[in-house]
Scaffold this motif. Sequence first.
Motif, PDB file in Angstrom:
ATOM      1  N   SER A  15      13.637 -59.122 -43.924  1.00  0.00           N
ATOM      2  CA  SER A  15      14.402 -59.424 -42.712  1.00  0.00           C
ATOM      3  C   SER A  15      14.423 -60.941 -42.482  1.00  0.00           C
ATOM      4  O   SER A  15      13.807 -61.702 -43.223  1.00  0.00           O
ATOM      5  CB  SER A  15      13.790 -58.702 -41.511  1.00  0.00           C
ATOM      6  N   SER A  39       9.637 -58.019 -41.435  1.00  0.00           N
ATOM      7  CA  SER A  39       9.526 -57.108 -42.573  1.00  0.00           C
ATOM      8  C   SER A  39       9.740 -57.881 -43.864  1.00  0.00           C
ATOM      9  O   SER A  39      10.695 -58.650 -43.989  1.00  0.00           O
ATOM     10  CB  SER A  39      10.573 -55.991 -42.465  1.00  0.00           C
ATOM     11  N   ASN A  40       8.824 -57.676 -44.824  1.00  0.00           N
ATOM     12  CA  ASN A  40       9.007 -58.332 -46.132  1.00  0.00           C
ATOM     13  C   ASN A  40       9.803 -57.471 -47.096  1.00  0.00           C
ATOM     14  O   ASN A  40       9.956 -57.814 -48.271  1.00  0.00           O
ATOM     15  CB  ASN A  40       7.667 -58.716 -46.744  1.00  0.00           C
TER      16      ASN A  40
END
Length: 247
Positions: A15, A39-40
């Motif tokens: 994200s 979020s990765n």
Amino acid sequence: PSSDVIYRPMAVEPSAPNGLTVTPSGSSTVACEWRPPLSNGGDPVAHYVVEYAPEPLFNTWVQAAKPDNTEFVKQVSGLERGMLYQFRIRAVNAAGGGVYSNIVSMIVGTPPTAAPEGLTRLATTSVSLTWAWTPLEDVYTGGAPLSGYRLYMNSGRDDFPRLVYDGSDNPSVTQFTATSLVCGRVYAAEVAAVSRIGEGPRSPAVSRQLAHTPSQPLVARVLSSSTASITITWDIPESTGCSQLDV
């Protein structure tokens, strides 16, 4: 026989990084700062990509830096002072580049670094006061050409100065006449230089009493005389110019 089982993590792009801010860091440099994405995408962030686009169209994005996943502040240098840029950043993992952050606009450089000097009273009437100041030297204009001056003045009641003249688009004007004043009050003023980047520091406050030349003394007459001297007396003027007469 069956083949070996290969396990591979499923990942998507991360994200957008959070909270991008851009602050001046010199005449042609800015500092970009951000927080990691929420979020990765299921795979660790490998690095970030910092980009900028110059005015007027902001449609040509240039990659400025690729900081690794431990860096959250990056200096971007080599920019043109006084020019407006847009900045953005995104995170990259094994799945690719993620969503871009919010876009932040910044004019490169600093506001004027010094205040105009020589603020003084140029002229007065019973209801007006003209202030004048010395033009700011080019070496103090900061990251963009001077666009004008702002004058601040109080109401003569020991209050804080407020903006009474905004000459942001008149750099050649170095004086201003404040009107509808009260004769006898002491007014304080400050002046600041302005560029498209912002306003510089204000000058030290200068205080002047609103007064004008008194009218002529009344009914001059000889009180006494001798062969070597003469004594003259007179009545006080009708107007003292809103100020106490010097004895």
